[in-house]
Design an enzyme around this catalytic site. Structure first.
Site, mmCIF file in Angstrom:
data_model
loop_
_atom_site.group_PDB
_atom_site.id
_atom_site.type_symbol
_atom_site.label_atom_id
_atom_site.label_comp_id
_atom_site.label_asym_id
_atom_site.label_seq_id
_atom_site.Cartn_x
_atom_site.Cartn_y
_atom_site.Cartn_z
ATOM 1 N N ASP A 1 84.977 31.476 29.577
ATOM 2 C CA ASP A 1 84.357 30.755 30.422
ATOM 3 C C ASP A 1 83.746 29.467 29.916
ATOM 4 O O ASP A 1 83.851 28.457 30.306
ATOM 5 C CB ASP A 1 83.247 31.522 31.220
ATOM 6 C CG ASP A 1 82.740 31.139 32.197
ATOM 7 O OD1 ASP A 1 83.258 30.372 33.214
ATOM 8 O OD2 ASP A 1 81.345 31.114 32.224
ATOM 9 N N ASP B 1 84.829 25.501 30.621
ATOM 10 C CA ASP B 1 83.957 24.582 31.273
ATOM 11 C C ASP B 1 83.637 23.318 30.279
ATOM 12 O O ASP B 1 83.729 22.268 31.263
ATOM 13 C CB ASP B 1 82.409 25.433 31.152
ATOM 14 C CG ASP B 1 82.221 26.454 32.345
ATOM 15 O OD1 ASP B 1 83.213 26.801 33.072
ATOM 16 O OD2 ASP B 1 81.093 27.234 32.345
ATOM 17 N N ASP C 1 83.907 28.807 38.852
ATOM 18 C CA ASP C 1 83.236 29.303 37.756
ATOM 19 C C ASP C 1 81.785 30.394 38.235
ATOM 20 O O ASP C 1 81.736 31.098 37.257
ATOM 21 C CB ASP C 1 82.420 28.107 37.394
ATOM 22 C CG ASP C 1 81.886 28.279 36.006
ATOM 23 O OD1 ASP C 1 82.128 28.947 35.030
ATOM 24 O OD2 ASP C 1 80.799 27.505 35.701
ATOM 25 N N ASP D 1 84.130 33.761 38.911
ATOM 26 C CA ASP D 1 84.339 34.771 37.753
ATOM 27 C C ASP D 1 83.422 35.809 37.184
ATOM 28 O O ASP D 1 83.611 36.888 37.053
ATOM 29 C CB ASP D 1 85.061 33.752 36.648
ATOM 30 C CG ASP D 1 83.936 32.960 35.884
ATOM 31 O OD1 ASP D 1 82.586 32.863 36.461
ATOM 32 O OD2 ASP D 1 84.365 32.104 35.163
#
Length: 194
Positions: A86, A90, A65, A68
């Site tokens: 993203d 998440d 995370d 990226d």
């Protein structure tokens, strides 16, 4: 809460890790999806009672995370769809980590409450930013802090110290409520000044 560290990471990682990973062909969305795969694996491992690997999946997913964004900044490939992907992964990853902890013996009711407040924390940020309020760094329980707490809870779950793991999940829920309040106050204040 980890805002200062995040600022440092956002400055250093793109120049180092982000550049290297982009050179070997990893894209920002690719890194996001790899992190998501680690999250998908976590409850599967927990279902089969391979509890020892749950903390590793949380760490690897959290690491991807961060990576990226580093790749996106290093290559100037930040896109609106990438930000959406993203954020979406998440939220699902958070759910999968809580599910893994439930399979590992953490109280399911407490986990659902903590997950619910965690999702509202993220929603408050999203809605605030849609209203034009900068929300990064607002509140005690951003995603990085939540992942750290879930990681710690998963360590205790490995050793069947579920009372301690439950207390940590309760802390996630309480900090979630506090963060929702903090973000709501920030949004109210900023919108009043507009």
């Amino acid at each position: 809460m980890l805002g200062k560290l995040r600022k440092y990471v956002n400055e250093v990682l793109p120049k180092t890790v982000g550049k290297y990973l982009s050179k070997i062909g990893l894209t920002p969305n690719g890194a996001t999806l790899i992190g998501f795969m680690f999250a998908i694996i976590a409850p599967i491992l927990a279902y089969y009672r391979i509890y020892v690997l749950i903390p590793i999946m949380i760490v690897l997913s959290g690491l991807m995370d961060v990576v990226d964004g580093a790749i996106a900044r290093a290559t100037n490939k930040t896109t609106k769809f990438g930000a959406y992907l993203d954020s979406l992964t998440d939220r699902i990853s958070d759910m999968l980590f809580f599910l893994a902890l439930i399979f590992a013996g953490v109280n399911p009711y407490l986990s659902i409450i903590a997950l619910g407040f965690s999702e509202v924390v993220s929603y408050a940020r999203s809605k605030g930013e849609l209203l034009g309020v900068k929300m990064e760094g607002v509140g005690l329980l951003e995603r990085s802090e939540r992942l750290i707490l879930l990681f710690i809870a998963s360590i205790f779950a490995i050793f069947k110290l579920n009372l301690i793991a439950n207390i940590i999940i309760l802390i996630v829920a309480i900090l979630g409520v506090i963060t929702i309040y903090q973000r709501s106050l920030k949004i109210k204040k900023e919108l009043k000044n507009q």
